[in-house]
Design a protein around this motif. Structure first.
Motif, PDB file in Angstrom:
ATOM      1  N   GLN A  44     -41.830  29.130 -63.308  1.00 39.47           N
ATOM      2  CA  GLN A  44     -43.183  29.624 -63.553  1.00 39.47           C
ATOM      3  C   GLN A  44     -43.263  30.708 -64.627  1.00 39.47           C
ATOM      4  OE1 GLN A  44     -47.010  31.585 -61.226  1.00 39.47           O
ATOM      5  NE2 GLN A  44     -45.046  31.535 -60.192  1.00 39.47           N
ATOM      6  N   PRO A  45     -42.367  31.710 -64.666  1.00 43.43           N
ATOM      7  CA  PRO A  45     -42.479  32.755 -65.699  1.00 43.43           C
ATOM      8  C   PRO A  45     -42.462  32.197 -67.115  1.00 43.43           C
ATOM      9  CG  PRO A  45     -40.958  33.441 -63.984  1.00 43.43           C
ATOM     10  CD  PRO A  45     -41.264  31.998 -63.725  1.00 43.43           C
ATOM     11  N   MET A  46     -41.622  31.217 -67.365  1.00 41.60           N
ATOM     12  CA  MET A  46     -41.574  30.616 -68.694  1.00 41.60           C
ATOM     13  C   MET A  46     -42.867  29.862 -68.995  1.00 41.60           C
ATOM     14  SD  MET A  46     -38.432  30.746 -67.160  1.00 41.60           S
ATOM     15  CE  MET A  46     -37.642  29.192 -66.750  1.00 41.60           C
ATOM     16  N   ALA A  47     -43.330  29.082 -68.030  1.00 43.54           N
ATOM     17  CA  ALA A  47     -44.540  28.292 -68.236  1.00 43.54           C
ATOM     18  C   ALA A  47     -45.755  29.183 -68.466  1.00 43.54           C
ATOM     19  CB  ALA A  47     -44.768  27.377 -67.039  1.00 43.54           C
ATOM     20  N   ASN A  48     -45.877  30.242 -67.680  1.00 47.88           N
ATOM     21  CA  ASN A  48     -47.024  31.141 -67.815  1.00 47.88           C
ATOM     22  C   ASN A  48     -47.016  31.901 -69.136  1.00 47.88           C
ATOM     23  OD1 ASN A  48     -47.868  30.331 -65.329  1.00 47.88           O
ATOM     24  ND2 ASN A  48     -47.448  32.254 -64.280  1.00 47.88           N
ATOM     25  N   SER A  49     -45.852  32.027 -69.732  1.00 45.25           N
ATOM     26  CA  SER A  49     -45.733  32.747 -71.002  1.00 45.25           C
ATOM     27  C   SER A  49     -45.841  31.821 -72.205  1.00 45.25           C
ATOM     28  CB  SER A  49     -44.395  33.504 -71.048  1.00 45.25           C
ATOM     29  OG  SER A  49     -44.303  34.433 -69.989  1.00 45.25           O
ATOM     30  N   GLY A  50     -46.107  30.546 -71.949  1.00 48.54           N
ATOM     31  CA  GLY A  50     -46.272  29.597 -73.037  1.00 48.54           C
ATOM     32  C   GLY A  50     -45.010  28.872 -73.452  1.00 48.54           C
ATOM     33  N   LEU A  54     -39.006  25.420 -71.821  1.00 45.44           N
ATOM     34  CA  LEU A  54     -37.756  26.078 -71.447  1.00 45.44           C
ATOM     35  C   LEU A  54     -37.465  25.978 -69.945  1.00 45.44           C
ATOM     36  CD1 LEU A  54     -37.955  29.346 -73.621  1.00 45.44           C
ATOM     37  CD2 LEU A  54     -36.754  27.208 -74.130  1.00 45.44           C
ATOM     38  N   SER A  55     -38.400  25.437 -69.193  1.00 49.88           N
ATOM     39  CA  SER A  55     -38.213  25.335 -67.741  1.00 49.88           C
ATOM     40  C   SER A  55     -37.687  23.970 -67.316  1.00 49.88           C
ATOM     41  CB  SER A  55     -39.534  25.627 -67.022  1.00 49.88           C
ATOM     42  OG  SER A  55     -40.503  24.636 -67.315  1.00 49.88           O
ATOM     43  N   LYS A  56     -37.303  23.131 -68.276  1.00 50.14           N
ATOM     44  CA  LYS A  56     -36.835  21.775 -67.945  1.00 50.14           C
ATOM     45  C   LYS A  56     -35.640  21.793 -67.007  1.00 50.14           C
ATOM     46  CE  LYS A  56     -38.490  19.484 -72.155  1.00 50.14           C
ATOM     47  NZ  LYS A  56     -38.103  18.734 -73.378  1.00 50.14           N
ATOM     48  N   ASN A  59     -36.658  22.523 -63.501  1.00 41.31           N
ATOM     49  CA  ASN A  59     -37.251  21.350 -62.851  1.00 41.31           C
ATOM     50  C   ASN A  59     -36.190  20.388 -62.351  1.00 41.31           C
ATOM     51  OD1 ASN A  59     -39.768  22.367 -63.442  1.00 41.31           O
ATOM     52  ND2 ASN A  59     -40.126  21.023 -65.187  1.00 41.31           N
ATOM     53  N   THR A  60     -35.223  20.118 -63.206  1.00 39.93           N
ATOM     54  CA  THR A  60     -34.159  19.184 -62.831  1.00 39.93           C
ATOM     55  C   THR A  60     -33.371  19.709 -61.633  1.00 39.93           C
ATOM     56  OG1 THR A  60     -33.939  18.427 -65.119  1.00 39.93           O
ATOM     57  CG2 THR A  60     -32.086  17.998 -63.648  1.00 39.93           C
ATOM     58  N   LEU A  61     -33.065  20.997 -61.657  1.00 42.09           N
ATOM     59  CA  LEU A  61     -32.317  21.599 -60.551  1.00 42.09           C
ATOM     60  C   LEU A  61     -33.126  21.548 -59.263  1.00 42.09           C
ATOM     61  CD1 LEU A  61     -29.798  23.102 -59.564  1.00 42.09           C
ATOM     62  CD2 LEU A  61     -30.922  25.251 -60.230  1.00 42.09           C
ATOM     63  N   PHE A  62     -34.420  21.815 -59.361  1.00 43.19           N
ATOM     64  CA  PHE A  62     -35.272  21.787 -58.166  1.00 43.19           C
ATOM     65  C   PHE A  62     -35.293  20.385 -57.558  1.00 43.19           C
ATOM     66  CE2 PHE A  62     -39.146  21.561 -55.703  1.00 43.19           C
ATOM     67  CZ  PHE A  62     -39.191  22.789 -55.075  1.00 43.19           C
ATOM     68  N   ILE A  63     -35.426  19.386 -58.409  1.00 41.75           N
ATOM     69  CA  ILE A  63     -35.430  18.001 -57.922  1.00 41.75           C
ATOM     70  C   ILE A  63     -34.104  17.651 -57.255  1.00 41.75           C
ATOM     71  CG2 ILE A  63     -35.541  15.580 -58.636  1.00 41.75           C
ATOM     72  CD1 ILE A  63     -37.455  16.544 -60.887  1.00 41.75           C
ATOM     73  N   LEU A  87     -44.229  20.337 -61.956  1.00 35.82           N
ATOM     74  CA  LEU A  87     -42.887  19.794 -61.761  1.00 35.82           C
ATOM     75  C   LEU A  87     -42.794  18.407 -62.396  1.00 35.82           C
ATOM     76  CD1 LEU A  87     -40.071  20.171 -60.480  1.00 35.82           C
ATOM     77  CD2 LEU A  87     -40.959  19.020 -58.442  1.00 35.82           C
ATOM     78  N   HIS A  88     -42.075  18.317 -63.511  1.00 35.59           N
ATOM     79  CA  HIS A  88     -41.902  17.051 -64.222  1.00 35.59           C
ATOM     80  C   HIS A  88     -40.457  16.935 -64.710  1.00 35.59           C
ATOM     81  CE1 HIS A  88     -46.185  16.003 -64.321  1.00 35.59           C
ATOM     82  NE2 HIS A  88     -46.431  17.277 -64.610  1.00 35.59           N
ATOM     83  N   ASP A  89     -40.015  15.718 -64.900  1.00 35.20           N
ATOM     84  CA  ASP A  89     -38.686  15.480 -65.454  1.00 35.20           C
ATOM     85  C   ASP A  89     -38.680  14.082 -66.073  1.00 35.20           C
ATOM     86  OD1 ASP A  89     -35.859  14.607 -65.637  1.00 35.20           O
ATOM     87  OD2 ASP A  89     -35.454  16.523 -64.666  1.00 35.20           O
ATOM     88  N   GLU A  90     -38.460  14.012 -67.361  1.00 29.24           N
ATOM     89  CA  GLU A  90     -38.519  12.726 -68.058  1.00 29.24           C
ATOM     90  C   GLU A  90     -37.540  11.714 -67.486  1.00 29.24           C
ATOM     91  OE1 GLU A  90     -37.959  13.421 -72.185  1.00 29.24           O
ATOM     92  OE2 GLU A  90     -39.863  14.476 -72.453  1.00 29.24           O
ATOM     93  N   GLN A  91     -36.389  12.176 -67.040  1.00 27.64           N
ATOM     94  CA  GLN A  91     -35.370  11.284 -66.508  1.00 27.64           C
ATOM     95  C   GLN A  91     -35.575  10.969 -65.031  1.00 27.64           C
ATOM     96  OE1 GLN A  91     -33.254   9.992 -68.726  1.00 27.64           O
ATOM     97  NE2 GLN A  91     -34.272  11.280 -70.266  1.00 27.64           N
ATOM     98  N   LYS A  92     -36.328  11.829 -64.325  1.00 30.31           N
ATOM     99  CA  LYS A  92     -36.506  11.656 -62.884  1.00 30.31           C
ATOM    100  C   LYS A  92     -37.972  11.831 -62.494  1.00 30.31           C
ATOM    101  CE  LYS A  92     -31.860  13.309 -61.642  1.00 30.31           C
ATOM    102  NZ  LYS A  92     -31.086  14.212 -60.752  1.00 30.31           N
ATOM    103  N   GLU A  93     -38.863  11.231 -63.272  1.00 30.66           N
ATOM    104  CA  GLU A  93     -40.291  11.452 -63.021  1.00 30.66           C
ATOM    105  C   GLU A  93     -40.748  10.849 -61.695  1.00 30.66           C
ATOM    106  OE1 GLU A  93     -43.767  13.284 -63.507  1.00 30.66           O
ATOM    107  OE2 GLU A  93     -41.930  13.552 -64.673  1.00 30.66           O
ATOM    108  N   THR A  94     -40.144   9.760 -61.267  1.00 29.57           N
ATOM    109  CA  THR A  94     -40.502   9.174 -59.971  1.00 29.57           C
ATOM    110  C   THR A  94     -40.203  10.149 -58.846  1.00 29.57           C
ATOM    111  OG1 THR A  94     -40.050   6.925 -60.764  1.00 29.57           O
ATOM    112  CG2 THR A  94     -40.091   7.271 -58.370  1.00 29.57           C
ATOM    113  N   GLU A  95     -39.018  10.763 -58.897  1.00 30.18           N
ATOM    114  CA  GLU A  95     -38.644  11.754 -57.899  1.00 30.18           C
ATOM    115  C   GLU A  95     -39.531  12.988 -57.988  1.00 30.18           C
ATOM    116  OE1 GLU A  95     -36.615  10.161 -59.913  1.00 30.18           O
ATOM    117  OE2 GLU A  95     -34.634   9.802 -59.025  1.00 30.18           O
TER     118      GLU A  95
END
Length: 244
Positions: A44-50, A54-56, A59-63, A87-95
């Motif tokens: 969230q801190p990275m996303a909120n700062s624009g 950088l949070s990819k 996301n992957t770790l969370f999944i 929460l998105h991941d190009e390689q694991k978008e279904t998950e």
């Protein structure tokens, strides 16, 4: 049910007892709780700062950590809202898509999934509840006062089941505390003034404790209380519901 416990950074580093209370409360209510040890920031801190790109890795770790669970529960509105919406991941978008629908803030999980109607907790104090913006306006934990609609509050519903607890009225029930994550850094003076106004509303109504469902907001209010040498304390809602 199998529940993955997600603990945000500031709780892990500064208020670990909130994470412990959340774990114990969920187990008391019959959940099988797992805590992935290598979990980290939700991004969230990275996303909120624009800088959401950088949070990819977050996301992957969370999944990877939480995909196996029936539900993911965290004692925080802001981080949970971020995960639900970003929460998105190009390689694991279904998950990722499936996981976004299984992530819950603690209060909404207790009221909407577990359907908790009674608690054994006791907390004989005058308590003011601070409704954080992310929880109210993002997650729909309570009704917004500017709307001509029936009022409701999931956190207040839970607190009213605590023996001895007196939930005090506030003049402005859903006013922002001024924390806002990076806002408190970039607009420090405005943030502090908003926090002082929020604290004053609780003090004017005789609060002994200020509680809430988002520890980041409570951390902001706690700093203001301590700097004014106030005897009023902050406490996360999970601690009250768990019996402290």
């Amino acid at each position: 049910m199998k529940v993955g416990l997600f603990i945000p950074c500031y709780v892990d580093q500064f208020y670990p007892k909130v994470g412990i209370a959340t774990l114990q409360l969920l187990e008391k209510l019959g959940c099988t709780v797992g805590f992935p040890l290598n979990q980290t920031c939700c991004g969230q801190p990275m996303a909120n700062s624009g800088f959401e790109h950088l949070s990819k890795d977050c996301n992957t770790l969370f999944i990877n950590n939480f995909a196996e669970y029936d539900y993911v529960v965290g004692p925080t509105g802001s981080c949970i809202l971020h995960l639900k919406e970003h929460l998105h991941d190009e390689q694991k978008e279904t998950e990722a898509t499936a996981l976004r629908g299984k992530v819950f803030e603690l209060c909404e999980f207790l009221t909407d999934v577990l359907k908790v109607e009674s608690l054994e907790a006791s907390f004989p104090h005058r308590v003011g509840f601070h409704q954080s913006c992310h929880g109210q306006r993002g997650l729909g934990l309570s009704q917004m006062s500017e709307l001509m609609a029936a009022p409701f509050s999931k956190p207040a519903q839970l607190l009213r089941n605590v023996k001895g607890l007196e939930l005090i009225p506030l003049t402005r029930t859903d006013e922002c505390c001024g924390f806002g994550g990076t806002f408190s850094v970039m607009e420090e003076a405005v943030s502090v003034k908003m926090g002082k106004d929020r604290v004053a509303d609780h003090l004017n109504h005789g609060a002994e404790y200020i509680t809430g469902a988002d520890m980041s907001c409570l951390m902001h209010l706690e700093g203001i209380l301590k700097r004014s040498n106030s005897k009023v304390k902050i406490i996360h809602l999970a601690e009250i519901l768990n019996g402290v």
